[in-house]
Motif scaffolding. Structure first.
Motif, PDB file in Angstrom:
ATOM      1  N   PRO A  37       0.844  -1.204   0.000  1.00 12.94           N
ATOM      2  CA  PRO A  37       0.000   0.000   0.000  1.00 12.94           C
ATOM      3  C   PRO A  37       0.879   1.254   0.000  1.00 12.94           C
ATOM      4  O   PRO A  37       1.987   1.243   0.557  1.00 12.94           O
ATOM      5  CB  PRO A  37      -0.781  -0.101   1.320  1.00 12.94           C
ATOM      6  CG  PRO A  37      -0.712  -1.543   1.703  1.00 12.94           C
ATOM      7  CD  PRO A  37       0.579  -2.063   1.160  1.00 12.94           C
ATOM      8  N   LYS A  38       0.380   2.328  -0.609  1.00  3.96           N
ATOM      9  CA  LYS A  38       1.169   3.550  -0.763  1.00  3.96           C
ATOM     10  C   LYS A  38       1.652   4.098   0.578  1.00  3.96           C
ATOM     11  O   LYS A  38       2.785   4.564   0.688  1.00  3.96           O
ATOM     12  CB  LYS A  38       0.344   4.615  -1.492  1.00  3.96           C
ATOM     13  CG  LYS A  38       1.170   5.812  -1.867  1.00  3.96           C
ATOM     14  CD  LYS A  38       0.406   6.829  -2.673  1.00  3.96           C
ATOM     15  CE  LYS A  38       1.331   7.980  -3.026  1.00  3.96           C
ATOM     16  NZ  LYS A  38       0.633   9.154  -3.463  1.00  3.96           N
ATOM     17  N   GLU A  42       5.532   4.917   1.620  1.00  6.48           N
ATOM     18  CA  GLU A  42       5.949   6.240   2.093  1.00  6.48           C
ATOM     19  C   GLU A  42       6.606   6.141   3.470  1.00  6.48           C
ATOM     20  O   GLU A  42       7.587   6.820   3.752  1.00  6.48           O
ATOM     21  CB  GLU A  42       4.742   7.196   2.133  1.00  6.48           C
ATOM     22  CG  GLU A  42       4.307   7.621   0.744  1.00  6.48           C
ATOM     23  CD  GLU A  42       2.992   8.393   0.737  1.00  6.48           C
ATOM     24  OE1 GLU A  42       2.309   8.452   1.798  1.00  6.48           O
ATOM     25  OE2 GLU A  42       2.642   8.930  -0.325  1.00  6.48           O
ATOM     26  N   SER A  43       6.071   5.272   4.312  1.00 10.99           N
ATOM     27  CA  SER A  43       6.636   5.069   5.648  1.00 10.99           C
ATOM     28  C   SER A  43       8.045   4.488   5.554  1.00 10.99           C
ATOM     29  O   SER A  43       8.958   4.906   6.282  1.00 10.99           O
ATOM     30  CB  SER A  43       5.720   4.142   6.455  1.00 10.99           C
ATOM     31  OG  SER A  43       6.236   3.917   7.729  1.00 10.99           O
ATOM     32  N   ALA A  45      10.136   4.707   2.913  1.00 13.94           N
ATOM     33  CA  ALA A  45      11.012   5.739   2.340  1.00 13.94           C
ATOM     34  C   ALA A  45      11.366   6.787   3.394  1.00 13.94           C
ATOM     35  O   ALA A  45      12.520   7.205   3.511  1.00 13.94           O
ATOM     36  CB  ALA A  45      10.334   6.398   1.139  1.00 13.94           C
ATOM     37  N   HIS A  46      10.376   7.189   4.203  1.00 13.89           N
ATOM     38  CA  HIS A  46      10.609   8.185   5.251  1.00 13.89           C
ATOM     39  C   HIS A  46      11.588   7.647   6.301  1.00 13.89           C
ATOM     40  O   HIS A  46      12.479   8.361   6.754  1.00 13.89           O
ATOM     41  CB  HIS A  46       9.290   8.592   5.912  1.00 13.89           C
ATOM     42  CG  HIS A  46       9.451   9.594   7.001  1.00 13.89           C
ATOM     43  ND1 HIS A  46       9.829  10.895   6.769  1.00 13.89           N
ATOM     44  CD2 HIS A  46       9.344   9.464   8.348  1.00 13.89           C
ATOM     45  CE1 HIS A  46       9.932  11.529   7.919  1.00 13.89           C
ATOM     46  NE2 HIS A  46       9.638  10.682   8.903  1.00 13.89           N
ATOM     47  N   ALA A  47      11.437   6.367   6.680  1.00 12.68           N
ATOM     48  CA  ALA A  47      12.324   5.757   7.682  1.00 12.68           C
ATOM     49  C   ALA A  47      13.772   5.732   7.189  1.00 12.68           C
ATOM     50  O   ALA A  47      14.703   5.990   7.961  1.00 12.68           O
ATOM     51  CB  ALA A  47      11.851   4.345   8.022  1.00 12.68           C
ATOM     52  N   ILE A  48      13.961   5.444   5.894  1.00 18.21           N
ATOM     53  CA  ILE A  48      15.313   5.403   5.320  1.00 18.21           C
ATOM     54  C   ILE A  48      15.937   6.799   5.336  1.00 18.21           C
ATOM     55  O   ILE A  48      17.063   6.986   5.805  1.00 18.21           O
ATOM     56  CB  ILE A  48      15.282   4.834   3.874  1.00 18.21           C
ATOM     57  CG1 ILE A  48      14.904   3.348   3.900  1.00 18.21           C
ATOM     58  CG2 ILE A  48      16.638   5.034   3.189  1.00 18.21           C
ATOM     59  CD1 ILE A  48      14.599   2.759   2.536  1.00 18.21           C
ATOM     60  N   VAL A  49      15.199   7.796   4.860  1.00 18.56           N
ATOM     61  CA  VAL A  49      15.708   9.175   4.811  1.00 18.56           C
ATOM     62  C   VAL A  49      15.938   9.702   6.221  1.00 18.56           C
ATOM     63  O   VAL A  49      16.963  10.319   6.507  1.00 18.56           O
ATOM     64  CB  VAL A  49      14.733  10.090   4.022  1.00 18.56           C
ATOM     65  CG1 VAL A  49      15.148  11.550   4.126  1.00 18.56           C
ATOM     66  CG2 VAL A  49      14.674   9.658   2.562  1.00 18.56           C
ATOM     67  N   ASP A  50      14.990   9.426   7.130  1.00 19.04           N
ATOM     68  CA  ASP A  50      15.087   9.886   8.511  1.00 19.04           C
ATOM     69  C   ASP A  50      16.329   9.307   9.200  1.00 19.04           C
ATOM     70  O   ASP A  50      17.062  10.013   9.887  1.00 19.04           O
ATOM     71  CB  ASP A  50      13.815   9.479   9.270  1.00 19.04           C
ATOM     72  CG  ASP A  50      13.701  10.166  10.608  1.00 19.04           C
ATOM     73  OD1 ASP A  50      13.925  11.387  10.662  1.00 19.04           O
ATOM     74  OD2 ASP A  50      13.391   9.474  11.602  1.00 19.04           O
TER      75      ASP A  50
END
Length: 199
Positions: A37-38, A42-43, A45-50
């Motif tokens: 699910p989108k 997004e979660s 991708a956000h965890a990796i960047v964060d």
């Protein structure tokens, strides 16, 4: 011949850059992400960047942390006179799981490997020596892997520290030669810690 669209190929290519991920695994991961699910994508991708933006080296032991000083170094109950030297943060975590070591750590982020062009200046050895010169240390436990590189690093550290009159020990051979600490069970790690010998 290209089987997938450029977006899918780019995703597969990025996954294949990760260690231990071959072409088939990269393909499997890419399609798994595409089927998620989108909000989960997004979660992720956000965890990796964060993590990339907020994780740094502890100013004391050089483990990876999101604070200036990691929870182990800032814990007043830890024995700061005993330092265990490990190759990476995963090895530190493996020893912490035993719950039996109450000292502190120093993470080298690698091991000396002339074959790979990794010398003493390429790992956190200078930082270890500075740390030892600035605080009262009674024992340094060398818990590098039982590989050629790990043994080379252990001997190098031992030679550096012997003139300072600091007790230098090496974890015992409960750890198999060629084995990585992060994959070894807690009982074996504990035996290796308890059976360490002076170098």
């Amino acid at each position: 011949m290209e089987y997938y669209s450029s977006h899918i190929n780019k995703l597969i290519e990025e996954f294949s850059r990760l260690p231990g991920i071959g072409a088939k695994s990269a393909q499997r991961l890419a399609f798994h992400v595409l089927n998620m699910p989108k909000d989960q994508v997004e979660s992720l991708a956000h965890a990796i960047v964060d993590a990339k933006e907020n994780v740094q080296y502890c100013k004391c032991c050089y483990t990876l942390t999101d604070q200036e000083i990691c929870p182990i170094c800032s814990n007043p109950k830890r024995n700061k006179k005993v330092i265990m030297v490990v190759e990476n943060t995963r090895d530190l975590a493996a020893y912490e799981k035993t719950g039996k070591f109450d000292g502190v750590y120093h993470v080298l982020h690698g091991a000396i490997s002339p074959m790979l062009g990794i010398g003493p200046d390429d790992i956190k050895l200078k930082e270890l020596m500075e740390r030892i010169s600035q605080q009262d240390v009674e024992e340094v436990i060398i818990a590098t892997n039982s590989s050629l590189e790990g043994e080379t690093t252990a001997m190098y550290i031992s030679k550096l520290l012997k003139p300072a009159g600091i007790k230098v020990t090496r974890i015992a051979s409960g750890v198999p030669v060629g084995g990585d600490l992060e994959y070894i069970d807690e009982v074996t790690l504990l035996r290796a810690l308890e059976g360490r010998v002076e170098l």
